[in-house]
Design a protein around this motif. Sequence first.
Motif, PDB file in Angstrom:
ATOM      1  N   UNK A 258      28.122  33.804  39.934  1.00  0.00           N
ATOM      2  CA  UNK A 258      26.892  34.560  40.182  1.00  0.00           C
ATOM      3  C   UNK A 258      26.131  33.991  41.376  1.00  0.00           C
ATOM      4  N   UNK A 259      26.150  32.652  41.509  1.00  0.00           N
ATOM      5  CA  UNK A 259      25.469  32.021  42.640  1.00  0.00           C
ATOM      6  C   UNK A 259      26.144  32.400  43.954  1.00  0.00           C
ATOM      7  N   UNK A 260      27.490  32.400  43.963  1.00  0.00           N
ATOM      8  CA  UNK A 260      28.214  32.808  45.165  1.00  0.00           C
ATOM      9  C   UNK A 260      27.920  34.270  45.501  1.00  0.00           C
ATOM     10  N   UNK A 261      27.823  35.101  44.469  1.00  0.00           N
ATOM     11  CA  UNK A 261      27.482  36.502  44.708  1.00  0.00           C
ATOM     12  C   UNK A 261      26.091  36.665  45.284  1.00  0.00           C
ATOM     13  N   UNK A 262      25.172  35.822  44.814  1.00  0.00           N
ATOM     14  CA  UNK A 262      23.806  35.874  45.340  1.00  0.00           C
ATOM     15  C   UNK A 262      23.781  35.477  46.815  1.00  0.00           C
ATOM     16  N   UNK A 263      24.538  34.440  47.179  1.00  0.00           N
ATOM     17  CA  UNK A 263      24.612  34.016  48.581  1.00  0.00           C
ATOM     18  C   UNK A 263      25.225  35.123  49.434  1.00  0.00           C
ATOM     19  N   UNK A 264      26.289  35.770  48.912  1.00  0.00           N
ATOM     20  CA  UNK A 264      26.927  36.862  49.657  1.00  0.00           C
ATOM     21  C   UNK A 264      25.960  38.023  49.864  1.00  0.00           C
ATOM     22  N   UNK A 265      25.178  38.327  48.831  1.00  0.00           N
ATOM     23  CA  UNK A 265      24.187  39.400  48.959  1.00  0.00           C
ATOM     24  C   UNK A 265      23.147  39.063  50.033  1.00  0.00           C
ATOM     25  N   UNK A 266      22.749  37.800  50.087  1.00  0.00           N
ATOM     26  CA  UNK A 266      21.774  37.382  51.098  1.00  0.00           C
ATOM     27  C   UNK A 266      22.347  37.526  52.504  1.00  0.00           C
ATOM     28  N   UNK A 267      23.624  37.154  52.660  1.00  0.00           N
ATOM     29  CA  UNK A 267      24.255  37.289  53.975  1.00  0.00           C
ATOM     30  C   UNK A 267      24.318  38.749  54.399  1.00  0.00           C
ATOM     31  N   UNK A 268      24.685  39.609  53.460  1.00  0.00           N
ATOM     32  CA  UNK A 268      24.751  41.042  53.781  1.00  0.00           C
ATOM     33  C   UNK A 268      23.380  41.580  54.153  1.00  0.00           C
ATOM     34  N   UNK A 269      22.358  41.200  53.377  1.00  0.00           N
ATOM     35  CA  UNK A 269      20.998  41.645  53.662  1.00  0.00           C
ATOM     36  C   UNK A 269      20.521  41.101  55.005  1.00  0.00           C
ATOM     37  N   UNK A 270      20.879  39.856  55.309  1.00  0.00           N
ATOM     38  CA  UNK A 270      20.485  39.251  56.569  1.00  0.00           C
ATOM     39  C   UNK A 270      21.067  40.024  57.749  1.00  0.00           C
ATOM     40  N   UNK A 271      22.351  40.389  57.656  1.00  0.00           N
ATOM     41  CA  UNK A 271      22.991  41.157  58.730  1.00  0.00           C
ATOM     42  C   UNK A 271      22.337  42.514  58.870  1.00  0.00           C
ATOM     43  N   UNK A 273      19.290  43.390  58.115  1.00  0.00           N
ATOM     44  CA  UNK A 273      17.964  43.254  58.691  1.00  0.00           C
ATOM     45  C   UNK A 273      18.026  42.912  60.175  1.00  0.00           C
ATOM     46  N   UNK A 274      19.005  42.109  60.557  1.00  0.00           N
ATOM     47  CA  UNK A 274      19.128  41.735  61.970  1.00  0.00           C
ATOM     48  C   UNK A 274      19.529  42.916  62.831  1.00  0.00           C
ATOM     49  N   UNK A 275      20.312  43.831  62.274  1.00  0.00           N
ATOM     50  CA  UNK A 275      20.791  44.980  63.042  1.00  0.00           C
ATOM     51  C   UNK A 275      20.060  46.269  62.674  1.00  0.00           C
ATOM     52  N   UNK A 276      18.973  46.144  61.933  1.00  0.00           N
ATOM     53  CA  UNK A 276      18.279  47.332  61.453  1.00  0.00           C
ATOM     54  C   UNK A 276      17.411  48.027  62.486  1.00  0.00           C
ATOM     55  N   UNK A 277      17.181  47.411  63.624  1.00  0.00           N
ATOM     56  CA  UNK A 277      16.354  48.008  64.666  1.00  0.00           C
ATOM     57  C   UNK A 277      16.506  47.241  65.962  1.00  0.00           C
ATOM     58  N   UNK A 278      16.110  47.887  67.046  1.00  0.00           N
ATOM     59  CA  UNK A 278      16.237  47.247  68.355  1.00  0.00           C
ATOM     60  C   UNK A 278      15.369  45.997  68.435  1.00  0.00           C
TER      61      UNK A 278
END
Length: 366
Positions: A258-271, A273-278
Amino acid sequence: RYPIAVRGWSGVLTSSSTRLDGLVSVTDVATGRLRAVETADAAAVLERLDDRIERNDELRLPLTIVLAVVVLALAAFRPPLALRALLIALGLNLWLEPWLALAVAACAVLLPLGAACVVVLAAYLLSLGLTPETVALSPLGPSQSGRFYGINNLLETLLLVPALLGAALLPRLAVGVAALALLAVGGNRFGADGGGIVVLLTGCAVLWLRATRRRPTPRLLAAAAAGVVLAGLVLNGIDALTGGESHVTRAVGDGPRALAGDVADRLELSVRRATGGVGALAVVLGGVAVLAGVALRTAPSPVRDAFLAALAVSLLVNDTPTDVAGIGAVAAVALARAWPRLHEPRTPALKPVFDPFVASQGRRRR
């Protein structure tokens, strides 16, 4: 945000997920994790809270930009003052407790830089422990949308400066400074930032390796990385055993998968957010470019290297890359520019224990 009510209850609603009287999340409503806090005028409390959250949302970006511009300007012309400006901003961010904000800002101006760093960390620990809303409803604090209390990634990145700088300037007290920062940022009764624990431990580990001038062999780096992860789990476990509870303890308590899944979710969310707008993409790419420039074109130092390593880990374990890369780049420039010019007075009581570190600083000053 929208108003809700529970029949038969009086006062305002709160929950353990927000720790703010008058504010609960939709998950709290769905699971029934609600309780009521008595208050004389519930409507006035909610209106005042809503106005404060709205004002903070409007001020956060402009204030961050102003802080970045001031720090970069000082870093260009008066480098040591750039670090003072960061500490003053952290103090004034606690403006909901005016006496505390003014006292911390005064200490940031008047005290030696190492002592000023300790005061800032202690002030945040005190605020988070006694009056959580002071940080939760601060202009640079959580947005009240996904993070309700404790330390957000913007403050975590800013607090890296007094944590690492204070430990470097006060080597004999380095362990105490690191412990103070870890408790303030990562303690579940305080900052409750699980990623912040890993980030701070990484910075402290690199600072120790650089201060003791150990050769960074692959085996030593692997051992240091394993030590950081183990120390983070141990600290979280101790916190949970002593009654602390937050999303961090729940994530760790659910097991490694579950902890690894949480880290993976954070990485996906981070990407995303980084590419969500110019604008977001420009801030992230620009910040990373500045950090690369600091790493390649400025003089190595224990603090600079520790800060850069901590930011690299922060970009992996946290989910707001614009905050980490943006304000992190500004702080990195200030540290890289100011460190060679620092002439912190030392007294016998603060005599460093790392002789190689002291000797290297003495050569640089000469």
